[in-house]
Design a protein around this motif. Structure first.
Motif, short mmCIF file in Angstrom:
data_model
loop_
_atom_site.label_atom_id
_atom_site.label_comp_id
_atom_site.label_asym_id
_atom_site.label_seq_id
_atom_site.Cartn_x
_atom_site.Cartn_y
_atom_site.Cartn_z
N GLY A 95 0.83 -1.20 0.00
CA GLY A 95 0.00 0.00 0.00
C GLY A 95 0.86 1.24 0.00
O GLY A 95 1.80 1.37 -0.81
N ASN A 96 0.56 2.17 0.90
CA ASN A 96 1.23 3.46 0.99
C ASN A 96 2.75 3.30 0.90
O ASN A 96 3.38 2.75 1.80
CB ASN A 96 0.86 4.11 2.32
N PRO A 97 3.37 3.80 -0.19
CA PRO A 97 4.82 3.57 -0.36
C PRO A 97 5.66 4.15 0.78
O PRO A 97 6.66 3.55 1.17
CB PRO A 97 5.12 4.26 -1.70
N ALA A 98 5.26 5.31 1.32
CA ALA A 98 6.05 5.91 2.39
C ALA A 98 6.02 5.04 3.64
O ALA A 98 7.06 4.83 4.29
CB ALA A 98 5.53 7.32 2.70
N ALA A 99 4.83 4.52 3.97
CA ALA A 99 4.72 3.67 5.16
C ALA A 99 5.49 2.37 4.97
O ALA A 99 6.19 1.91 5.89
CB ALA A 99 3.25 3.38 5.44
N VAL A 100 5.38 1.77 3.80
CA VAL A 100 6.05 0.50 3.55
C VAL A 100 7.57 0.69 3.50
O VAL A 100 8.33 -0.14 4.01
CB VAL A 100 5.52 -0.14 2.26
N GLN A 101 8.02 1.79 2.90
CA GLN A 101 9.46 2.05 2.84
C GLN A 101 10.04 2.25 4.23
O GLN A 101 11.15 1.78 4.53
CB GLN A 101 9.73 3.29 1.98
N ARG A 102 9.27 2.89 5.09
CA ARG A 102 9.75 3.07 6.47
C ARG A 102 9.91 1.73 7.18
O ARG A 102 10.89 1.52 7.91
CB ARG A 102 8.75 3.95 7.23
N LEU A 103 8.98 0.83 6.96
CA LEU A 103 9.10 -0.51 7.55
C LEU A 103 10.31 -1.24 6.98
O LEU A 103 11.03 -1.92 7.72
CB LEU A 103 7.83 -1.30 7.28
N ALA A 104 10.54 -1.10 5.68
CA ALA A 104 11.69 -1.77 5.05
C ALA A 104 13.00 -1.25 5.66
O ALA A 104 13.93 -2.02 5.91
CB ALA A 104 11.66 -1.55 3.55
N ARG A 105 13.09 0.04 5.89
CA ARG A 105 14.30 0.61 6.50
C ARG A 105 14.51 0.04 7.90
O ARG A 105 15.64 -0.30 8.28
CB ARG A 105 14.21 2.14 6.57
N SER A 106 13.43 -0.07 8.67
CA SER A 106 13.56 -0.60 10.03
C SER A 106 14.02 -2.05 10.02
O SER A 106 14.87 -2.44 10.82
CB SER A 106 12.21 -0.49 10.76
N LEU A 107 13.46 -2.86 9.12
CA LEU A 107 13.90 -4.26 9.03
C LEU A 107 15.36 -4.35 8.60
O LEU A 107 16.11 -5.20 9.10
CB LEU A 107 13.01 -5.02 8.05
N HIS A 108 15.76 -3.48 7.68
CA HIS A 108 17.16 -3.47 7.24
C HIS A 108 18.09 -3.12 8.41
O HIS A 108 19.12 -3.79 8.62
CB HIS A 108 17.34 -2.46 6.10
N GLN A 109 17.73 -2.10 9.17
CA GLN A 109 18.56 -1.68 10.29
C GLN A 109 18.64 -2.78 11.36
O GLN A 109 19.66 -2.92 12.05
CB GLN A 109 18.01 -0.39 10.89
N ALA A 110 17.58 -3.56 11.48
CA ALA A 110 17.55 -4.63 12.49
C ALA A 110 18.17 -5.93 11.98
O ALA A 110 18.31 -6.89 12.74
CB ALA A 110 16.12 -4.89 12.93
#
Length: 380
Positions: A95-110
């Protein structure tokens, strides 16, 4: 094991959180009594049913690490109980690209394994779903069988020495210099510490402690309405999914997953306000209609005309963050509905630490005024 001298602890509420707290406290050598007003496997609260999503996709590192710890403890519980109740299915956010991209960044950092796909690529992999905007896949997510998981928590608590009293309604708590009393119609229970994990009944239990009650964020209980749709084919390989509004789709956040009862789909947090004592358990026809419209547009793998709706309770804080904190001999655990079940054994561990005065609760979960950013929509 804790080096803290054993204490007597009453846990009020036998849902996922209270049962996990009882397990963790008893495993540390405390004398635990778990008080539950209904019987085993009841459907009056927020911990029943055949399915809950387990996932790591959160914008906050705190929740990701809590999920990591919970995942290890769920696996340990399966080994101890000798029964599987977790299935690894993977999960997708879209869905919302900004929301999904934020989740992707968090998973990458973790350091959590994940991949980003286009809607077309995702639809080739999961033809039962239609995707929107940007798609985030994390394969280590899965599905918990809620009823079986709660039963396992309670059984392992009993193995560690906890006593469980079903059909025992706690009506209040009294604090005195000599300890704490849990009041009930059948008498009182005197203990050193009390954990209140009573879900929608939390405010009723704490009414007798006005100072503590005033420090709670406003807890709102709603009757939510998920529905199970018949799959057109056996839903092998379906991931759980969260649809974040803001792409093509502009309705409420929607979650779903393949479950033993069909493909479960629900809007997040759109149900009417209720009290746990006064709810009708009847699905709202308008809500069923919205889910059918959603399935017609976004779930080609289900028959939108073959639907069975049900109801459940959410008890949530205004910002969606949990309450896990201690004041004197009382530890409060509340506001988990919508996304708390997956974390239950890790929250039980955190509660056990608070009871033993081993560290503090994370700032995000403390009692008192809150200025935190809300949890992202679609947090189931």
């Amino acid at each position: 094991m804790s080096r803290t001298p054993p204490m007597s602890v009453a846990v009020i509420g036998g849902g996922a959180i209270g049962s996990a707290a009882a397990w963790q406290l008893a495993a540390r050598g405390h004398r635990v009594v778990l008080v539950e007003q209904f019987g085993p496997g009841h459907v009056r609260g927020a911990s029943h049913g055949s399915s809950r999503i387990f996932r790591y996709s959160y914008p906050s590192a705190l929740y990701i690490e809590l999920a990591r710890r919970a995942g290890r403890l769920w696996r340990r519980l399966e080994r101890l109980h000798g029964q599987r109740f977790y299935a690894r299915t993977g999960s997708v956010d879209h869905g919302n690209p900004a929301a999904v991209q934020r989740l992707a960044r968090s998973l990458h950092q973790a350091g959590i394994e994940h991949s980003v796909l286009t809607p077309g690529e995702a639809e080739l992999q999961w033809p039962g779903l239609r995707f929107d905007g940007m798609v985030l896949h994390h394969p280590d997510s899965g599905r918990l069988h809620a009823d079986q998981a709660v039963a396992a928590l309670q059984r392992c608590a009993q193995v560690e020495g906890a006593e469980i009293r079903f059909h025992t309604s706690a009506t209040g708590v009294r604090v005195s210099p000599s300890g704490v009393r849990v009041l009930s119609a059948s008498g009182s229970i005197r203990v050193d510490q009390v954990v209140v994990a009573a879900g929608a009944w939390t405010c009723d239990i704490l009414e007798s402690l006005p100072t503590l009650s005033r420090s709670l964020p406003a807890l709102v209980t709603t009757q939510e309405q998920p529905a199970h749709f018949a799959p057109r084919q056996t839903p092998v390989g379906w991931p759980s999914f969260l649809h974040h509004p803001g792409g093509q789709y502009l309705g409420p956040a929607v979650y779903g997953l393949a479950a033993p009862d069909g493909v479960k789909v629900g809007e997040h947090g759109t149900g009417p306000r209720v009290t746990p004592q006064h709810r009708d358990f009847r699905p709202d026809p308008d809500g069923v209609g919205r889910l059918q419209q959603y399935a017609q547009q976004w779930l080609p793998g289900v028959d939108p005309t073959l639907v069975e709706a049900t109801t459940c309770l959410y008890t949530s804080t205004p910002d969606g963050h949990f309450v896990i904190d201690r004041r004197g001999p009382i530890t409060v655990a509340a506001g988990f509905s919508g996304h708390g079940f997956k974390f239950a054994p890790a929250i039980g561990e955190l509660i056990a630490g608070l009871v033993a005065e081993q560290g503090r609760s994370p700032t995000l979960f403390r009692l008192g005024p809150r200025v935190s950013e809300p949890v992202s929509a679609g947090r189931r």
